[in-house]
Every structure is written in C-alpha cells, then in structure tokens.
Write an enzyme that holds these catalytic residues in place. Structure first.
Site, PDB file in Angstrom:
ATOM      1  CD  GLU A 205      -2.998  -0.688   2.383  1.00 50.99           C
ATOM      2  OE1 GLU A 205      -4.175  -1.025   2.218  1.00 50.99           O
ATOM      3  OE2 GLU A 205      -2.584  -0.156   3.433  1.00 50.99           O
ATOM      4  CB  CYS A 206       0.772   4.366   0.196  1.00 51.23           C
ATOM      5  SG  CYS A 206       1.036   6.136  -0.102  1.00 51.23           S
TER       6      CYS A 206
END
Length: 438
Positions: free
Chosen positions: A328-329
């Site tokens: 994520e990210c």
C-alpha cells in the site's frame, strides 16, 4: 460500563488539537484512568501518539469509510475496556465530503451520532474578542453537535486571555483552558503531516511536556465533567477487512509504518498471527508466512538503504514466487522498478511490479477512495468494493504494463480510472484500505 467520551475539535488543522489531545490523554492517565485515544477520519499518524500517551492502541472511527454497523462495533470495542475516550477531530470539526447525511467522514458526524460533547480548541493568535464570533458560529452551526467548552490556545498575555475568555463566556460557553504561546510545544511536521511517534528520539519526555502543559492550562475536573457516556448501538465486524492469511509477514520500521490500528486488531481478533520484519534491517519475510504485507510509510527517505538491502530483496523475490505480496502506498512504491528520491537520485526497488515512482517530481494526491477490485487479491475477491483513502506526494513516472488492481472512484463516486498493479502473486496500489464497502 461504557467509557465517558469527549471530542477535541477545532476550526482547522494547525489549531493545536493534537497537542491538547496528547496532553489530555497523558494527564488523565496520570490520574489513574484507563484512557484511549480515537481519531475521526483516515489519519494514520495521530493514533501512534495516542497509544504512546496512554499505553492503549488508538482507533480510527470514520463515518464515510466504515458502514454504520462496523463503526458501532469499533466504538463499542474501544469503550468497553476504557474509562475515558478522547476523540480527536481530523482537520476542522465539520470537515468531510458531501453525500449521505451522517456519512461525511467528519468528527461532527460522530459527535452527533453518539451524543458526545465537543471541546473546541481555538487558536487566538492575531485576534481577541473576535474569537467569540467564531465560537458562536460553531455552537450554532449544527443543532445536533454540542460545543460544551472552549480551550483558548496560543495566548500572548494575561490581558489577551481575559479579553478572549470574557467574550466567549458572555455567550454561555465555559472556557476550560487557556494555553500561553510556547514554540517549544510545537509538534514537528513533514510532507504527510506530523513526524511519526516512533521517530521522536525522546518521545515520552515530549508527551509528558504536553501533559504538564494541560495540567497547567486546563481545568481537568471541568473537562471530565463535560464528557458523556459513549453508548453506541450494537454493531458487528462483517465489513471489516478480513485477515489476508493465517500468518502475515508485516514490514514494520521507519520506512513502513502506515497501517490503521483497527485493521491489525481485527486481524489478530480473527486469529491471524502477525510476524513483523524490518526491511531497513535487511530482514526478509519469514518463509513460513502465508502472505507478505508492505504498508505505507516513508520509503523515499530511506530509498538508498532499501536498494542496498540484499537479503530483503532476495527474500521478497523468493516469497513472491509462491505466495501473495501486497503493498500500500509506500509499499507499492517499493514493489516497483525504481524510486526517485527528493534529490533526484533514482534507486532500484524490488521490481516485482513494473511501475516506477518519483518523489522529486511530486504532486499531492489526497482524498477518500472507492476501489472495485478487478482481480482476486489480499484485499478481497474480484468485484469487491473497498473503501479507503489516498494521501501521497509521489507520482508514477512509468506505469509499466501490469494489469490494474482496481477501478478507482473518489469519495463521491466520480471515476478516477484504473489503479495499482497486479503481476502473478504480487499486488499493490497507492490506496490505503480501511474497510469493505457497501
């Protein structure tokens, strides 16, 4: 018995909410109360400070991202083992997105839903009696949100305090705190907000200074008296993110820190085992784990060390050959081919996905997101709707040729196009998952 609760709100970010919240949490804990911090909206940094101040994990309560049953379940869980909850607003008290009533993501939604009074923190630097007009506006803007008391922040003198306090109290609003201007109490920030709790070299001393400030400047007995019992309706965890595996290898260090506390708690409550490892220490995920999860964080600050972590790289490549890996990210950035740091230096990343990213050529991306999964992945089966949030400055400089992970829309349903990538067992996206949608 359910905890008593109060919301700490303000007109905007930077008013002093977090300093007051941290100090209040610590000061109440010093009195022997079992205190828990909560955060409205999708902020994943402040709960770390809340936990450090109280010893209890914080929780995000998000009226947009969480269906009502899940929101109630988390609120009941938080209140069940605490005496007092301080719920810190994100941004301004009423700030959220247009949409279904009560599901804007604002702290005001939670104050109204649960009947929790609000302690309003007002930065009075550069004004005096005008503060009463601001306070009156907050007190009358929504009849279902009660402003119970006011804290005056960044006062310049005793005369300044008296002018402001007299004007506010003439409205019938009690002033329960008056904080003198003190630059040493300012919390350090960087591009995604506050510097994280784990990065303060002397964190507990800093938190204790916040508590000293609150004990000196606020009427704690009055604040306790203003709070009301938090008694949410019955809820359930049917729309919580289920654990993506029985044994989860979770990257955890200064490069990988952004994972919502309620997500990890739900994984554990559902029986999953969390196996942390540190890429910055050149650790690899344990081979016996079912899945590897790279959360968000600040890999752009540590790109050189990550690029040089040979054991981490080899371990990730081996793991991804047979088992799921999700990023994520910041984790998504590390899964790509390359990362350009703020100085324009390009560092090779894991190469498990085909994209490249840059922090030098940055652009802010911020807002709620709805993701319709295009394929089966650790977030859920194809076709599932996931609600979450995106907040980053890095940008994709080369999209690569991987299949997209999801079709993305903003919080109001406006299409944003394909998002993320999927290759073999590896998936990733800039989007932070908060809960399953409905």
């Amino acid at each position: 018995m359910s905890a008593r609760a109060i919301v700490v709100g303000a007109p905007r970010s930077g008013s002093g909410k977090t300093s007051v919240t941290i100090g209040l949490l610590r000061a109440l804990a010093r009195r022997g109360l079992r205190v828990r911090g909560a955060k409205s909206g999708p902020d994943y940094i402040d709960p770390g400070f809340h936990e450090a101040a109280t010893g209890l994990p914080g929780v995000n309560l998000d009226s947009w991202a969480m269906a009502p049953a899940l929101l109630n379940g988390l609120a009941r869980q938080a209140a069940a083992d605490a005496d007092f909850i301080v719920l810190e607003s994100a941004m301004g008290l009423f700030d959220g997105i247009p949409g279904v009533s009560g599901r804007s993501g604002s702290a005001a939604d939670l104050a109204a839903l649960y009947g929790i009074p609000t302690l309003l923190v007002l930065d009075v630097s550069g004004q005096s009696t005008t503060v009463a007009a601001v306070a009156k506006g907050f007190a009358t803007y929504r009849t279902d949100v009660a402003i119970a008391g006011v804290v005056l922040n960044r006062l310049g003198s005793e005369r300044h305090r008296k002018l402001c306090a007299d004007a506010v109290e003439a409205l019938g609003l009690p002033v329960v705190g008056a904080i003198q201007r003190d630059p040493s109490l300012t919390m350090p920030e960087r591009h995604l907000g506050l510097v994280q709790a784990g990065e303060h070299d002397d964190l507990m001393a800093f938190i204790d200074r916040m508590a000293d400030m609150v004990e000196r400047s606020l009427d704690l007995d009055a604040v306790i008296e203003l709070a009301k019992p938090l008694r949410p309706a019955e809820g359930d965890f049917g729309l919580a993110l289920p654990p993506p595996g029985q044994r989860i290898a979770l990257a955890q260090d200064r490069a990988f820190t952004f994972l919502y506390p309620h997500v990890v708690r739900r994984w554990r409550d559902a029986g999953a085992e969390i196996m942390p490892f540190s890429p910055l220490a050149d650790d690899a995920p344990a081979a016996g784990c079912d899945i590897c999860w790279l959360p968000g964080g600040y890999p752009e600050l540590h790109a050189g060390r990550l690029a040089a972590a040979g054991n981490f790289r080899a371990g990730m490549e081996a793991f991804a050959q047979a088992k799921p890996v999700h990023g994520e990210c910041g984790g998504f950035m590390v899964l790509g081919q390359a990362l350009e740091d703020a100085d324009g230096i390009v560092h090779p990343m894991l190469g498990l996905l085909g994209h490249s990213t840059s922090f030098a050529r940055r652009r802010m991306n911020l807002g709620y997101r709805q993701a319709r999964l295009a394929v089966d992945c650790p977030l859920g089966p194809a076709g599932s709707l996931i609600r979450g949030h995106e907040f980053h400055y890095a940008r994709v400089t080369d999209p690569g040729d991987d299949a997209p992970l999801a079709d993305l829309a903003d919080g109001q349903g406006m299409p944003l196009g394909p998002s993320g990538g999927r290759r073999g067992h590896v998936s990733g996206t800039f989007f932070h998952a908060i809960a399953r949608g409905e």
